[in-house]
Design a protein around this motif. Structure first.
Motif, PDB file in Angstrom:
ATOM      1  N   GLU A 491       0.819  -1.208   0.000  1.00 16.50           N
ATOM      2  CA  GLU A 491       0.000   0.000   0.000  1.00 16.50           C
ATOM      3  C   GLU A 491       0.857   1.263   0.000  1.00 16.50           C
ATOM      4  OE1 GLU A 491      -3.328   0.495  -0.293  1.00 16.50           O
ATOM      5  OE2 GLU A 491      -3.254  -1.621  -0.825  1.00 16.50           O
ATOM      6  N   ILE A 492       1.944   1.243   0.765  1.00 15.81           N
ATOM      7  CA  ILE A 492       2.839   2.413   0.789  1.00 15.81           C
ATOM      8  C   ILE A 492       3.478   2.598  -0.590  1.00 15.81           C
ATOM      9  CG2 ILE A 492       4.960   3.377   1.766  1.00 15.81           C
ATOM     10  CD1 ILE A 492       2.592   3.529   3.662  1.00 15.81           C
ATOM     11  N   ALA A 493       3.853   1.509  -1.248  1.00 12.40           N
ATOM     12  CA  ALA A 493       4.419   1.602  -2.601  1.00 12.40           C
ATOM     13  C   ALA A 493       3.411   2.227  -3.562  1.00 12.40           C
ATOM     14  CB  ALA A 493       4.834   0.218  -3.084  1.00 12.40           C
ATOM     15  N   ARG A 494       2.140   1.875  -3.412  1.00  8.89           N
ATOM     16  CA  ARG A 494       1.088   2.456  -4.259  1.00  8.89           C
ATOM     17  C   ARG A 494       0.997   3.971  -4.019  1.00  8.89           C
ATOM     18  NH1 ARG A 494      -4.523   3.464  -4.095  1.00  8.89           N
ATOM     19  NH2 ARG A 494      -4.559   2.982  -1.881  1.00  8.89           N
ATOM     20  N   VAL A 495       1.121   4.380  -2.749  1.00  6.59           N
ATOM     21  CA  VAL A 495       1.082   5.812  -2.414  1.00  6.59           C
ATOM     22  C   VAL A 495       2.278   6.534  -3.050  1.00  6.59           C
ATOM     23  CG1 VAL A 495       1.219   7.492  -0.538  1.00  6.59           C
ATOM     24  CG2 VAL A 495      -0.201   5.454  -0.276  1.00  6.59           C
ATOM     25  N   ILE A 496       3.460   5.924  -2.978  1.00  7.39           N
ATOM     26  CA  ILE A 496       4.660   6.544  -3.574  1.00  7.39           C
ATOM     27  C   ILE A 496       4.466   6.726  -5.080  1.00  7.39           C
ATOM     28  CG2 ILE A 496       7.133   6.276  -4.037  1.00  7.39           C
ATOM     29  CD1 ILE A 496       7.281   4.585  -1.440  1.00  7.39           C
ATOM     30  N   LYS A 497       3.961   5.680  -5.741  1.00 14.33           N
ATOM     31  CA  LYS A 497       3.823   5.733  -7.192  1.00 14.33           C
ATOM     32  C   LYS A 497       2.755   6.733  -7.619  1.00 14.33           C
ATOM     33  CE  LYS A 497       3.459   1.208  -7.585  1.00 14.33           C
ATOM     34  NZ  LYS A 497       3.315  -0.147  -8.186  1.00 14.33           N
ATOM     35  N   ARG A 498       1.593   6.669  -6.990  1.00 21.02           N
ATOM     36  CA  ARG A 498       0.485   7.543  -7.401  1.00 21.02           C
ATOM     37  C   ARG A 498       0.603   8.954  -6.835  1.00 21.02           C
ATOM     38  NH1 ARG A 498      -5.117   5.338  -6.030  1.00 21.02           N
ATOM     39  NH2 ARG A 498      -5.620   7.383  -6.933  1.00 21.02           N
ATOM     40  N   GLY A 499       1.099   9.052  -5.606  1.00 21.05           N
ATOM     41  CA  GLY A 499       1.131  10.341  -4.934  1.00 21.05           C
ATOM     42  C   GLY A 499       2.397  11.140  -5.164  1.00 21.05           C
ATOM     43  N   PHE A 500       3.489  10.463  -5.571  1.00 16.95           N
ATOM     44  CA  PHE A 500       4.765  11.183  -5.707  1.00 16.95           C
ATOM     45  C   PHE A 500       5.360  11.065  -7.106  1.00 16.95           C
ATOM     46  CE2 PHE A 500       9.291  11.968  -5.190  1.00 16.95           C
ATOM     47  CZ  PHE A 500       9.292  13.112  -4.403  1.00 16.95           C
ATOM     48  N   LEU A 501       5.527   9.840  -7.597  1.00 15.00           N
ATOM     49  CA  LEU A 501       6.207   9.656  -8.875  1.00 15.00           C
ATOM     50  C   LEU A 501       5.344  10.068 -10.061  1.00 15.00           C
ATOM     51  CD1 LEU A 501       7.954   6.202  -8.237  1.00 15.00           C
ATOM     52  CD2 LEU A 501       8.920   8.490  -8.022  1.00 15.00           C
ATOM     53  N   GLN A 502       4.049   9.846  -9.974  1.00 13.08           N
ATOM     54  CA  GLN A 502       3.153  10.239 -11.063  1.00 13.08           C
ATOM     55  C   GLN A 502       2.900  11.737 -10.976  1.00 13.08           C
ATOM     56  OE1 GLN A 502      -0.737   8.430 -10.915  1.00 13.08           O
ATOM     57  NE2 GLN A 502      -0.957   8.440 -13.125  1.00 13.08           N
ATOM     58  N   GLN A 503       3.037  12.431 -12.102  1.00 11.26           N
ATOM     59  CA  GLN A 503       2.912  13.884 -12.102  1.00 11.26           C
ATOM     60  C   GLN A 503       2.088  14.326 -13.318  1.00 11.26           C
ATOM     61  OE1 GLN A 503       6.621  15.613 -11.072  1.00 11.26           O
ATOM     62  NE2 GLN A 503       5.947  17.731 -11.260  1.00 11.26           N
ATOM     63  N   ASN A 504       1.213  15.278 -13.101  1.00  9.01           N
ATOM     64  CA  ASN A 504       0.299  15.732 -14.149  1.00  9.01           C
ATOM     65  C   ASN A 504       0.820  17.027 -14.770  1.00  9.01           C
ATOM     66  OD1 ASN A 504      -1.812  16.547 -15.766  1.00  9.01           O
ATOM     67  ND2 ASN A 504      -3.394  16.192 -14.228  1.00  9.01           N
ATOM     68  N   ALA A 505       1.347  16.924 -16.002  1.00 10.55           N
ATOM     69  CA  ALA A 505       1.923  18.092 -16.678  1.00 10.55           C
ATOM     70  C   ALA A 505       0.873  19.128 -17.041  1.00 10.55           C
ATOM     71  CB  ALA A 505       2.664  17.641 -17.941  1.00 10.55           C
ATOM     72  N   MET A 506      -0.400  18.720 -17.050  1.00  5.73           N
ATOM     73  CA  MET A 506      -1.469  19.637 -17.442  1.00  5.73           C
ATOM     74  C   MET A 506      -2.119  20.329 -16.240  1.00  5.73           C
ATOM     75  SD  MET A 506      -1.031  18.983 -20.541  1.00  5.73           S
ATOM     76  CE  MET A 506      -2.268  20.038 -21.264  1.00  5.73           C
ATOM     77  N   HIS A 507      -1.693  19.961 -15.027  1.00  2.00           N
ATOM     78  CA  HIS A 507      -2.297  20.534 -13.823  1.00  2.00           C
ATOM     79  C   HIS A 507      -1.503  21.755 -13.371  1.00  2.00           C
ATOM     80  CE1 HIS A 507      -3.739  20.861  -9.644  1.00  2.00           C
ATOM     81  NE2 HIS A 507      -4.796  20.190 -10.048  1.00  2.00           N
ATOM     82  N   GLU A 508      -2.194  22.802 -13.028  1.00  2.00           N
ATOM     83  CA  GLU A 508      -1.561  24.078 -12.690  1.00  2.00           C
ATOM     84  C   GLU A 508      -0.566  23.947 -11.538  1.00  2.00           C
ATOM     85  OE1 GLU A 508      -2.849  28.633 -11.364  1.00  2.00           O
ATOM     86  OE2 GLU A 508      -4.369  27.064 -11.558  1.00  2.00           O
ATOM     87  N   VAL A 509      -0.923  23.185 -10.506  1.00  2.00           N
ATOM     88  CA  VAL A 509      -0.066  23.043  -9.330  1.00  2.00           C
ATOM     89  C   VAL A 509       0.966  21.947  -9.520  1.00  2.00           C
ATOM     90  CG1 VAL A 509      -0.031  22.452  -6.866  1.00  2.00           C
ATOM     91  CG2 VAL A 509      -1.826  23.940  -7.770  1.00  2.00           C
ATOM     92  N   ASP A 510       0.585  20.858 -10.194  1.00  2.00           N
ATOM     93  CA  ASP A 510       1.424  19.663 -10.245  1.00  2.00           C
ATOM     94  C   ASP A 510       2.459  19.685 -11.369  1.00  2.00           C
ATOM     95  OD1 ASP A 510       1.940  17.241  -8.899  1.00  2.00           O
ATOM     96  OD2 ASP A 510       1.018  16.097 -10.522  1.00  2.00           O
ATOM     97  N   THR A 511       2.323  20.583 -12.344  1.00  5.56           N
ATOM     98  CA  THR A 511       3.240  20.558 -13.484  1.00  5.56           C
ATOM     99  C   THR A 511       4.671  20.884 -13.079  1.00  5.56           C
ATOM    100  OG1 THR A 511       3.623  21.395 -15.711  1.00  5.56           O
ATOM    101  CG2 THR A 511       2.734  22.964 -14.124  1.00  5.56           C
ATOM    102  N   PHE A 512       4.832  21.769 -12.088  1.00  7.20           N
ATOM    103  CA  PHE A 512       6.157  22.107 -11.553  1.00  7.20           C
ATOM    104  C   PHE A 512       6.063  22.157 -10.038  1.00  7.20           C
ATOM    105  CE2 PHE A 512       9.086  25.158  -9.718  1.00  7.20           C
ATOM    106  CZ  PHE A 512      10.302  24.760 -10.247  1.00  7.20           C
ATOM    107  N   VAL A 513       6.999  21.460  -9.361  1.00  9.71           N
ATOM    108  CA  VAL A 513       6.960  21.387  -7.899  1.00  9.71           C
ATOM    109  C   VAL A 513       8.313  21.838  -7.347  1.00  9.71           C
ATOM    110  CG1 VAL A 513       6.534  19.913  -5.899  1.00  9.71           C
ATOM    111  CG2 VAL A 513       5.390  19.432  -8.064  1.00  9.71           C
TER     112      VAL A 513
END
Length: 594
Positions: A491-513
């Motif tokens: 479950e923690i690995a799923r959180v890392i992949k979806r919550g951290f490694l996956q990034q939305n280039a089209m999202h205003e906040v998530d495109t650059f962190v």
């Protein structure tokens, strides 16, 4: 036979063989035939020479004259490069469109920078000054973002005895004359430089700074350093071009050189259409104000595709010598290698693996070694960072270009087809990628972000590797047979992949962190992992430890946490502590009652 009387013997696609060339030199630029097609001498055997021609050779006849230029293939380096779109040998495509329409006319010549455009020049030297090589003698505001600093060419030094005042000049205007040991030399607003010769520097410095990209999987897990080298291999549709677009838009390099060396026409068209419309997020100005585009699609002459790599790296070195940090995006080096293979085949050279020439590794090494963090001849610090996309057929990373590229780069960012097809972008495989800069940048992270960033990153990467091992068991016997701590790991690995490694280039906040937010996000996931494992140690059932609502809140923090306000992450960490404190307290009370 006189040098002017070299004659064509045969034409084999972009390769021309000619007699009477004993006085020519290897790498000399020549003009072939009545149309004066541009070419480069690539081999000499006695009286017979071989020329690679950078234009279409259709209609070229046996017996046509080879005209020498007495100089190697060189670029004109000066104001007007930023914001321009060139072909593989620095011919401006917009200017060619005005001259000949949609197609590049044969024999159009080696036109490059606009010689008539006037520039506002600020002259920094006076009569009697002694100039050293690399010293800046004048500046031009090339775009709103870039000040063009004109350096004294390498190998030239002397006393100024004529100089013009600051004013408006074109690039052909002689700004100053200096007396050298070999006579008087003129300083104009440009200089010529051979594309295959690296520009000299005073000192190559150790890598010490991160190239900040705003992409979490790169900045934290697989970093690229300023002055470093990186490969971005991946099969069709895995997101190479999209990832390079993000790097071009968001990386903290001062100048971007984007080389399309043989990609499909539609992909290059997308670049040419999109880049002029993009706004640089840091300045609010057009991104083209700090970008050079080199367009050489797969249907353009194959020899020019081979030259485009050297054209791009030479431009990058020139701006580095002004004290800028330059990033090169080469898309893709596989097409460049295919050009080498085709020319090698026409020359009837002995092929190596998969038909590529035996010198493929050395050519790749020569290209990537021109990256680096340096002290310039003028005493400034600058860098060239090279990020080369690789397009292995069928996504097979064992093919020669990918294998040899891996030998010469320090960051290998392998794009995973399974991630791409699952819409996980950037699709950089966290199990097959690596970066040699992680240890080198440890001090940079400690000084600029947090002392424990590297340790947190290593713990999270270990969770991902453990998950991969557990997945093979799950596929055989199912998840239910796993002990509770291993199910939490999944479950923690799923959180890392979806919550951290996956990034939305089209999202205003998530495109650059920003780096601080990246660290705090990873720290929150690490905190969740620590508290969940602590709860398991109290013999609490994993279905209660794995709170769906809490885990989803952690995954969604990439959208809910503003880039400039970390208080939301403080509240999230507090929510994690509150949930597990209450859970542990409840089970302790149950045990006391029993």
């Amino acid at each position: 036979m006189d040098k002017q009387q070299a004659k064509t013997l045969s034409v084999n696609g972009p390769v021309v063989t000619a007699a009477g060339m004993k006085d020519f030199e290897v790498r000399e630029m020549v003009m072939v035939g009545q149309k004066k097609l541009l070419g480069e001498v690539i081999s000499l055997q006695g009286d017979v020479g071989t020329i690679q021609v950078y234009e279409e050779t259709e209609g070229l006849k046996v017996g046509e004259r080879i005209t020498p230029t007495d100089k190697p293939l060189s670029l004109t380096l000066g104001p007007g490069m930023i914001g321009n779109i060139f072909d593989g040998i620095q011919r401006p495509l917009e200017k060619i469109n005005e001259i000949s329409g949609e197609y590049i006319a044969e024999g159009i010549g080696l036109i490059s920078l606009d010689t008539e455009k006037l520039w506002e020049v600020k002259v920094l030297i006076e009569e009697g000054d002694y100039l050293e090589e690399g010293q800046i003698y004048a500046t031009v505001q090339e775009t709103e973002l870039i000040e063009h600093r004109l350096p004294v060419p390498p190998g030239m030094s002397g006393e100024v005895h004529k100089v013009k005042p600051s004013g408006t000049y074109n690039i052909e205007e002689v700004i100053a004359e200096i007396s050298t040991g070999r006579g008087n030399k003129q300083l104009k607003l440009y200089q010529k430089w051979p594309v295959r010769l690296p520009r000299p520097v005073r000192e190559r410095k150790p890598i010490q700074e991160l190239l900040i990209t705003g992409q979490r999987v790169l900045d934290i897990f697989f970093p690229i350093a300023k002055g470093g080298t990186a490969a971005l291999p991946g099969g069709f549709g895995t997101g190479k071009t999209m990832t390079q677009h993000q790097l071009a838009k968001w990386s903290d390099a001062d100048i971007i050189v984007y080389i399309g060396c043989g990609e499909r026409g539609n992909e290059m068209t997308e670049v040419l259409e999109d880049f002029p419309k993009l706004i640089d997020p840091k300045s609010g100005k057009p991104l083209m104000d700090r970008t050079i585009l080199i367009a050489n699609t797969s249907n353009m002459p194959v020899a020019a595709r081979e030259a485009s790599i050297y054209t791009g790296i030479t431009m990058a070195e020139y701006y580095r010598d002004m004290g800028y940090h330059v990033a090169i995006m080469a898309d893709s080096t596989s097409r460049w290698a295919e050009a080498l293979r085709e020319i090698s085949g026409r020359l009837e050279e002995m092929p190596a693996e998969e038909g590529y020439p035996a010198y493929l590794p050395s050519r790749l090494a020569q290209f990537y070694e021109r990256a680096g963090y340096v002290t310039t001849l003028g005493g400034e610090e600058g860098s060239v960072t090279v990020i080369g996309a690789v397009s292995p057929p069928g996504g097979d990373f064992s093919e020669p270009v990918t294998e040899n590229t891996k030998r010469f780069v320090n960051a290998f960012l392998a794009l995973d087809r399974r991630l791409a097809y699952a819409r996980h972008y950037p699709a950089i495989g966290y199990l097959t990628s690596y970066s040699g800069y992680t240890k080198v940048l440890r001090d940079f992270y400690a000084e600029n972000v947090a002392q424990d960033l590297t340790e947190v990153r290593d713990r999270m990467l270990k969770v991902l590797h453990e998950e991969e091992k557990l997945n093979s068991i799950v596929q055989l016997v199912g998840e239910d047979v796993l002990p509770d701590d291993q199910r939490i790991t999944l479950e923690i690995a799923r959180v890392i992949k979806r919550g951290f490694l996956q990034q939305n280039a089209m999202h205003e906040v998530d495109t650059f962190v920003p780096l601080e937010k990246q660290y705090r996000m990873l720290k929150s996931i690490d905190h969740l992992n620590t508290r969940a494992k602590e709860a398991l140690s109290h013999s609490i059932a994993q279905r209660e430890v794995r709170s769906v609502q809490l885990f989803e809140e952690v995954i969604k923090m990439k959208y809910t946490v503003p880039n400039d306000d970390m208080t939301v992450l403080d509240e999230l960490d507090y929510a994690i502590d509150r949930y597990y404190d209450e859970l542990i307290k409840k089970y302790r009370n149950k045990k006391e009652v029993m």
